[in-house]
Structures are given as structure tokens and as C-alpha cells.
Design a protein around this motif. Structure first.
Motif, mmCIF file in Angstrom:
data_model
loop_
_atom_site.group_PDB
_atom_site.id
_atom_site.type_symbol
_atom_site.label_atom_id
_atom_site.label_comp_id
_atom_site.label_asym_id
_atom_site.label_seq_id
_atom_site.Cartn_x
_atom_site.Cartn_y
_atom_site.Cartn_z
ATOM 1 N N GLY A 87 0.799 -1.218 0.000
ATOM 2 C CA GLY A 87 0.000 0.000 0.000
ATOM 3 C C GLY A 87 0.828 1.262 0.000
ATOM 4 N N LEU A 88 2.123 1.162 0.305
ATOM 5 C CA LEU A 88 3.000 2.327 0.271
ATOM 6 C C LEU A 88 3.454 2.659 -1.146
ATOM 7 C CD1 LEU A 88 5.225 1.543 3.388
ATOM 8 C CD2 LEU A 88 3.365 3.194 3.231
ATOM 9 N N ALA A 167 -3.694 7.079 8.820
ATOM 10 C CA ALA A 167 -3.100 8.333 9.280
ATOM 11 C C ALA A 167 -1.823 8.649 8.505
ATOM 12 C CB ALA A 167 -2.802 8.249 10.773
ATOM 13 N N GLY A 168 -0.963 7.668 8.324
ATOM 14 C CA GLY A 168 0.282 7.903 7.595
ATOM 15 C C GLY A 168 0.040 8.256 6.135
ATOM 16 N N LEU A 175 0.972 16.434 2.759
ATOM 17 C CA LEU A 175 2.243 17.118 2.526
ATOM 18 C C LEU A 175 2.567 17.204 1.037
ATOM 19 C CD1 LEU A 175 4.523 15.653 5.375
ATOM 20 C CD2 LEU A 175 3.560 17.951 5.221
ATOM 21 N N GLY A 176 2.278 16.146 0.295
ATOM 22 C CA GLY A 176 2.564 16.158 -1.134
ATOM 23 C C GLY A 176 1.733 17.167 -1.898
ATOM 24 N N GLU A 201 6.630 5.108 7.819
ATOM 25 C CA GLU A 201 5.452 4.325 7.453
ATOM 26 C C GLU A 201 5.824 2.879 7.129
ATOM 27 O OE1 GLU A 201 1.944 4.911 7.281
ATOM 28 O OE2 GLU A 201 2.839 6.283 8.727
ATOM 29 N N SER A 202 7.011 2.669 6.581
ATOM 30 C CA SER A 202 7.462 1.299 6.328
ATOM 31 C C SER A 202 7.638 0.545 7.637
ATOM 32 C CB SER A 202 8.782 1.325 5.549
ATOM 33 O OG SER A 202 8.636 1.998 4.325
ATOM 34 N N ALA A 203 8.195 1.231 8.633
ATOM 35 C CA ALA A 203 8.340 0.604 9.950
ATOM 36 C C ALA A 203 6.979 0.361 10.591
ATOM 37 C CB ALA A 203 9.205 1.484 10.850
#
Length: 224
Positions: A87-88, A167-168, A175-176, A201-203
């Protein structure tokens, strides 16, 4: 602005008006064939090491009598971490940010644990409603509190995972969207902040998968 901000979480949008977003849930199966190569790759060796570590940890929680049940929770961890991580990527729908997905994982597990526990270990389940050493005056309140906390467990599991993933993604999108209105210097700062947030977000994707699997394992251990 708000419509475009939340459009990344819209399940009905898809390719050529076809609602194919939920198909992203099965993208993790693309990694499965690599585990069956004659010569294991580094990826398959790393993933086997992760699975073996999780198996040992879950076996400690469940006990030796249920050591074969760890495959359920290792598979659950794998499914969630694949969905969170994929999803990232750009233009990949994050199904784990929806309660429809997270509740579909937590609610059947919780119902299974409850039915199994109350049918096979009724006295043990009643004992969990009354912590040892509780004063007689507080016993009715403790039973009520423990019952409520037990009932809301699937909701807390589902909301925790969905809220953290949503949320992330919202923060990254927010921000983008400010990029076109910034100057050259601020653009570099924004890119650096986005990279740091993406690493975070990966963590979070891995940590939330681990938390979901561990809490499900703890819920299972309480029914025996």
C-alpha cells in the motif's frame, strides 16, 4: 480539497470504472512462487528466517500443546504485512486501511476463540472475568469491566490497524499536495520530509502487522 484527500481510500474507484481496488489484497501471492525455487533466493531465505522466528515466539505464547496453531498467526502476519507494505507504493490501494478488511480478520478470529473457550473451558473463561484478589465489593464491577473489554477486542484490533495505516497515508498525501505552492528550497525540505515519513510508514507497516498477530495470539492463549 477534502474529497481529493480521501479519494485514495475510496474502494469503488478502479480501472476503467471497474472496482478492482480490493484485488490489491492478493498481490502478496506474487511473492509465493519465489519460495519454491530449487535454489532459494536471498528473499526466500530472509522470509523463512522471519517465519521461523515468529513461529518460535508464538509457540512460547501458546504453549507446547498448540505449537502447530502458530501457522495461523504467521500467515496472518504475512497477509497484513504484504498489504501494508504494498500500500505504500504509488497507485496501489491499501485495503488494510479499511475497517471492512481489518474487521474481517479480527472478528472471525475472536468469535472462534470465544466459542472454543466457552464450550471447552467454561470454568477457565469464567475465572478470567474475576482477577485474583478482587475485593467482594468490586466483584460485580470487575465482571462488567472484563466483559466489556473482552467484547470490544475485535474492534480495538481492527481500529488500531486501520487508523495507523490511514493516518500515515493521509499525512503523506497532505504534505505532497503542498508541493506546487512551495519554492525551490522548500521543495527539497519537503522531499526530505516525505522520504523520512515514508521510512517511518514502512516501519509502522511491519510493527502494526506484528502487533495484530501477537495480540491475536494472546487472545487465543487466554481460552486454554
Amino acid at each position: 480539497m477534502m474529497t481529493s484527500l480521501f479519494s485514495i481510500f475510496e474502494p469503488s474507484s478502479g480501472l476503467m470504472s471497474l472496482p478492482l481496488n480490493w484485488m490489491s489484497t492478493f498481490l502478496g501471492f506474487l511473492f509465493v512462487p519465489y519460495l519454491f525455487w530449487a535454489c532459494p533466493s536471498r528473499w526466500s531465505l530472509l522470509w523463512s528466517k522471519v517465519n521461523f522466528t515468529l513461529h518460535n515466539e508464538f509457540m512460547i505464547i501458546l504453549g507446547p500443546t498448540q505449537k502447530m496453531n502458530t501457522i495461523i498467526f504467521v500467515s496472518l502476519f504475512s497477509l497484513i504485512v504484504f498489504n501494508n507494505s504494498l500500500g505504500l507504493l504509488p497507485y496501489v490501494f491499501t485495503s488494510s486501511s479499511h475497517l471492512a478488511m481489518t474487521l474481517a480478520l479480527s472478528l472471525p478470529l475472536w468469535l472462534t476463540f470465544m466459542v472454543f473457550g466457552w464450550v471447552n473451558h467454561t470454568q477457565h473463561m469464567f475465572a478470567h472475568l474475576m482477577p485474583q484478589g478482587t475485593p467482594a465489593v468490586l466483584m460485580p464491577f470487575m465482571v462488567l469491566i472484563e466483559t466489556i473489554s473482552n467484547v470490544i477486542r475485535p474492534a480495538t484490533l481492527a481500529v488500531r490497524l486501520a487508523a495507523n495505516m490511514m493516518a500515515g497515508h493521509l499525512l503523506l498525501t497532505l504534505l505532497g499536495s503542498t508541493g506546487p505552492s512551495l519554492g525551490s528550497f522548500m521543495i527539497f525540505i519537503l522531499i526530505f520530509a516525505q522520504i523520512m515519513l515514508l521510512l517511518l510508514e514502512s516501519a509502522v507497516a511491519v510493527i502494526q502487522s506484528y502487533v495484530f498477530a501477537v495480540l491475536s495470539t494472546l487472545f487465543s492463549s487466554e481460552t486454554n
